[in-house]
Design an enzyme around this catalytic site. Sequence first.
Site, short mmCIF file in Angstrom:
data_model
loop_
_atom_site.label_atom_id
_atom_site.label_comp_id
_atom_site.label_asym_id
_atom_site.label_seq_id
_atom_site.Cartn_x
_atom_site.Cartn_y
_atom_site.Cartn_z
N GLU A 70 0.84 -1.20 0.00
CA GLU A 70 0.00 0.00 0.00
C GLU A 70 0.87 1.26 0.00
O GLU A 70 0.57 2.23 -0.70
CB GLU A 70 -0.93 0.00 1.21
CG GLU A 70 -2.01 1.04 1.15
CD GLU A 70 -2.96 0.86 -0.02
OE1 GLU A 70 -3.07 1.82 -0.82
OE2 GLU A 70 -3.58 -0.20 -0.14
N GLU A 77 2.01 6.19 -7.23
CA GLU A 77 0.94 7.06 -7.71
C GLU A 77 1.29 8.53 -7.54
O GLU A 77 1.01 9.35 -8.41
CB GLU A 77 -0.37 6.74 -6.99
CG GLU A 77 -1.03 5.47 -7.47
CD GLU A 77 -2.41 5.26 -6.88
OE1 GLU A 77 -2.81 5.99 -5.96
OE2 GLU A 77 -3.10 4.35 -7.37
#
Length: 132
Positions: A70, A77
Amino acid sequence: MDDGAVKNRPLAERLGFAVAGLCAGWRRERSFRTHIGAAGLVLVALIVLQPAPVWWAIIAIAVCLVMALELINGAVETMADLLHPGIHPEVKVLKDMLAGAVLVVSVGAVCVAAALAWESLPRVLMVLGIGR
């Protein structure tokens, strides 16, 4: 030496960078906070079920993999958004693949939890007075 370089810095300083990364993940990534909450529930389940130490290790590895992935997802991102702020089909593919990777590892972690629950079920039923 580049001031931004992490290599060859003292251990305490490198650990500080890592803690800063965890804090950034907590502040910026809702999914990371959700996974931390889930990890807390998993810890409670482990305390209640009191499984063998090998289960603690397996669960710890699964939880850490989900949380680490994560963080990687959020970092990549962020970099993609910085390098290409507009909507681009290839950036979408990148983000979708990252989300897919987190999903795969999360499903694996749920499978580990299900295996622990299955193994613990007879003992839990006995404690509840339902089993033999």
